[in-house]
Design a protein around this motif. Structure first.
Motif, PDB file in Angstrom:
ATOM      1  N   GLU A   8       0.850  -1.220   0.069  1.00 42.70           N
ATOM      2  CA  GLU A   8      -0.287  -0.091   0.062  1.00 42.70           C
ATOM      3  C   GLU A   8       0.985   1.219  -0.070  1.00 42.70           C
ATOM      4  O   GLU A   8       2.214   1.167   0.389  1.00 42.70           O
ATOM      5  CB  GLU A   8      -0.843  -0.008   1.306  1.00 42.70           C
ATOM      6  N   ALA A  10       1.961   5.373  -1.722  1.00 45.03           N
ATOM      7  CA  ALA A  10       2.312   5.938  -2.741  1.00 45.03           C
ATOM      8  C   ALA A  10       3.436   5.353  -3.497  1.00 45.03           C
ATOM      9  O   ALA A  10       4.465   5.037  -2.739  1.00 45.03           O
ATOM     10  CB  ALA A  10       2.555   7.498  -2.566  1.00 45.03           C
ATOM     11  N   GLY A  13       9.029   5.260  -4.391  1.00 49.00           N
ATOM     12  CA  GLY A  13      10.437   4.897  -4.725  1.00 49.00           C
ATOM     13  C   GLY A  13      10.539   4.851  -6.267  1.00 49.00           C
ATOM     14  O   GLY A  13      11.780   5.204  -6.821  1.00 49.00           O
ATOM     15  N   PHE A  17      13.556   6.761  -8.272  1.00 45.72           N
ATOM     16  CA  PHE A  17      14.559   6.070  -8.920  1.00 45.72           C
ATOM     17  C   PHE A  17      14.421   6.551 -10.426  1.00 45.72           C
ATOM     18  O   PHE A  17      15.486   6.868 -11.135  1.00 45.72           O
ATOM     19  CB  PHE A  17      14.175   4.491  -9.017  1.00 45.72           C
TER      20      PHE A  17
ATOM     21  N   LEU B  87       9.556  -1.718  -1.569  1.00 46.95           N
ATOM     22  CA  LEU B  87      10.470  -0.326  -1.509  1.00 46.95           C
ATOM     23  C   LEU B  87       9.917   0.574  -2.294  1.00 46.95           C
ATOM     24  O   LEU B  87      10.173   1.809  -1.838  1.00 46.95           O
ATOM     25  CB  LEU B  87      11.979  -0.787  -2.093  1.00 46.95           C
ATOM     26  N   ASN B  88       9.162   0.414  -3.305  1.00 43.51           N
ATOM     27  CA  ASN B  88       8.545   1.375  -3.970  1.00 43.51           C
ATOM     28  C   ASN B  88       7.266   2.235  -3.260  1.00 43.51           C
ATOM     29  O   ASN B  88       7.059   3.452  -3.325  1.00 43.51           O
ATOM     30  CB  ASN B  88       7.659   0.829  -5.283  1.00 43.51           C
ATOM     31  N   ARG B  89       6.678   1.606  -2.419  1.00 47.76           N
ATOM     32  CA  ARG B  89       5.502   1.992  -1.767  1.00 47.76           C
ATOM     33  C   ARG B  89       5.839   2.904  -0.340  1.00 47.76           C
ATOM     34  O   ARG B  89       6.508   2.237   0.496  1.00 47.76           O
ATOM     35  CB  ARG B  89       4.306   1.067  -1.517  1.00 47.76           C
ATOM     36  N   PHE B  90       5.330   4.203  -0.360  1.00 44.80           N
ATOM     37  CA  PHE B  90       5.530   4.999   1.070  1.00 44.80           C
ATOM     38  C   PHE B  90       4.227   5.169   1.578  1.00 44.80           C
ATOM     39  O   PHE B  90       3.238   5.696   0.945  1.00 44.80           O
ATOM     40  CB  PHE B  90       6.224   6.288   0.617  1.00 44.80           C
ATOM     41  N   LEU B 118      14.290   5.202  -0.073  1.00 47.52           N
ATOM     42  CA  LEU B 118      15.147   6.119  -0.713  1.00 47.52           C
ATOM     43  C   LEU B 118      16.533   5.826  -0.973  1.00 47.52           C
ATOM     44  O   LEU B 118      17.015   6.046  -2.268  1.00 47.52           O
ATOM     45  CB  LEU B 118      15.183   7.541  -0.108  1.00 47.52           C
ATOM     46  N   ALA B 121      16.318   3.589  -4.076  1.00 50.17           N
ATOM     47  CA  ALA B 121      16.069   4.174  -5.385  1.00 50.17           C
ATOM     48  C   ALA B 121      17.134   4.934  -5.764  1.00 50.17           C
ATOM     49  O   ALA B 121      17.732   4.777  -6.905  1.00 50.17           O
ATOM     50  CB  ALA B 121      14.684   5.236  -5.152  1.00 50.17           C
ATOM     51  N   GLY B 124      20.076   2.559  -6.844  1.00 53.21           N
ATOM     52  CA  GLY B 124      19.899   1.890  -8.332  1.00 53.21           C
ATOM     53  C   GLY B 124      19.891   2.860  -9.399  1.00 53.21           C
ATOM     54  O   GLY B 124      20.502   2.494 -10.445  1.00 53.21           O
TER      55      GLY B 124
END
Lengths: 238, 230
Positions: A8, A10, A13, A17, B87-90, B118, B121, B124
């Motif tokens: 869940e 936003a 990341g 990137f 890792l993508n989701r905040f 962060l 990201a 990478g």
């Protein structure tokens, strides 16, 4: 497995990137302008910086290139310069003898054809014209060839270029003997031209009627390498 | 482990993830070392043999994507792909953590803290940038001279930033041996997970008295997730 499979929140990341990667990659195109700006902003600071910390930043500093496998190394005591070719009085000169000749000092920016520039570098050495005249070149000489003791690096200048006051055979860089990485113990310094003309690890000067192209000229770089007026570049003159 | 016994360890990174981490660490270590030798004239003088170090640097750089691609390629990459999604989701807690610069003790974090997210990201993107600019520097023939200047500029400054990020990463790992164990042996103490990553802990070990979630070789029952590959 748990609901962790459906994260869940936003998707920050991925944006960070992609944004950073786009910024970094586009720098290949805008980086040369930014590098110039950075050297103008930080260069003067680095010169005054007593801590040497700014010297660690990748701006206003030398990059070391060599064309052979390892850095050539020759102790000053073992170093010798031959001056020969179409001359009346060929001779060889040692390190101490060279240092005993009348010296000139030049303080100028060092500009590489790949873009980096080191501000206000102090050189000390002997005018190339003095060394040429001492060999008494004959009337047919129009060019000067230079040879490095690395066995591969060569350069040329026209006789007229070689006689300029800002072309020297240098043995001091920023007040210290020139290190092997910087082309020591003795190298050429051609102030008005891109760095590749300032042959490192100098061991021989030959006066000739027509010059063979030097190492970098055979790689496609200009023979008359005036800073800002050659190699398709528009740098400020040093 | 006997039923009813409190689990002491929680599985954190599977074999693929740890293999990828240490393969990357090795390659990046080689790149940093050889890069430093090539960059600083003083070091060049000490070590000599520039051509050899240049060759090693180029090979290690070109090899950099291989562990990633291998780890992501097959079934063994499931945990890695899922963690990339994490890792993508905040979350709202992540933003609160960032606003308080990590000081807000009331936030309940998931598997990674936002700093780690962060950092991943950034690292990478930095590695992609280093690889691309390094390629321009090595194979400069077809590119305009200004690109070579630009690539030099970007390669140098990104190396500096990456060096700082790696230093911070190693520093924090050494400062938290429990977390470091997660990348060495794959498990972290339940106490650590409960305290530092409560939301993740609840998801992987919802009942304190339940037996430890089974570690490898079968990390978890299969549930095909459409998001897993994203």
């Amino acid at each position: 497995m748990s609901r962790l499979d459906v994260p869940e929140g936003a998707p920050v990341g991925r944006r960070v990137f992609l944004g950073l990667a786009a910024f970094g990659l586009s720098g290949i195109v805008w980086g040369s302008k930014a590098a110039g700006l950075m050297e103008r902003l930080l260069g003067p600071l680095a010169v005054k910086d007593g801590t040497g910390l700014l010297g660690l930043l990748p701006t206003g500093r030398f990059r070391i290139y060599s064309v052979v496998g390892s850095l050539p190394n020759r102790a000053p005591a073992a170093w010798r310069l031959d001056v020969d070719g179409r001359v009346g009085a060929p001779y060889a000169i040692g390190y101490d003898e060279l240092l005993a000749l009348p010296a000139v000092e030049l303080t100028k920016d060092f500009q590489c054809v790949t873009g980096w520039r080191v501000p206000r570098v102090r050189w000390k050495g002997v005018r190339l014209a003095d060394l040429i005249d001492r060999a008494a070149p004959d009337g047919g000489v129009t060019a000067v060839g230079f040879e490095s003791f690395d066995g591969a690096y060569t350069e040329t200048l026209t006789l007229e270029q070689a006689r300029r006051n800002d072309v020297i055979v240098a043995y001091e860089l920023d007040g210290k003997p020139i290190s092997s990485a910087h082309g020591g113990p003795v190298r050429l310094y051609v102030a008005p031209m891109y760095g590749y003309k300032s042959l490192k690890w100098l061991q021989r000067i030959t006066l000739v009627a027509t010059a063979e192209p030097g190492y970098w000229e055979r790689q496609g770089y200009d023979t008359d390498a005036w800073i800002g007026r050659s190699n398709g570049r528009g740098d400020e003159p040093a | 482990m006997a039923p009813g016994q409190q689990p002491r360890d929680v599985a954190r990174f599977d074999r693929t993830e740890r293999w990828l981490h240490w393969a990357n660490a090795t390659l990046v270590g080689v790149l940093v070392t050889t890069g430093a030798i090539l960059y600083w004239g003083e070091l060049s003088s000490i070590f000599g043999r520039r051509a050899l170090f240049k060759e090693i640097h180029v090979i290690a750089g070109l090899a950099l994507p291989i562990p990633f691609l291998l780890a992501l390629a097959g079934r063994w990459g499931r945990a890695l792909r899922r963690d990339l999604g994490v890792l993508n989701r905040f979350s709202a807690d992540d933003f609160a953590w960032l606003r308080s610069r990590g000081r807000d003790r009331s936030v309940r974090l998931g598997k990674f803290n936002p700093g780690q997210k962060l950092n991943s990201a950034f690292v990478g993107a930095a590695l992609v940038t280093m690889l691309a600019t390094g390629t321009v520097l090595r194979f400069f023939g077809p590119f305009p001279l200004a690109w070579r200047t630009g690539a030099t500029f970007v390669h140098d400054w990104t190396a500096l930033a990456l060096g700082l990020a790696i230093t911070g990463h190693v520093w924090l790992a050494v400062a938290d041996p429990d977390a470091l164990r997660g990348m060495v042996s794959g498990v972290v103490p339940a106490r650590w997970a409960k305290e530092k990553r409560p939301r993740w802990y609840e998801a992987v070990a919802p009942d304190d008295r339940a037996p430890e979630p089974e570690p490898e070789p079968e990390p978890e029952p299969e549930e095909l997730s459409p998001a897993a590959g994203s």
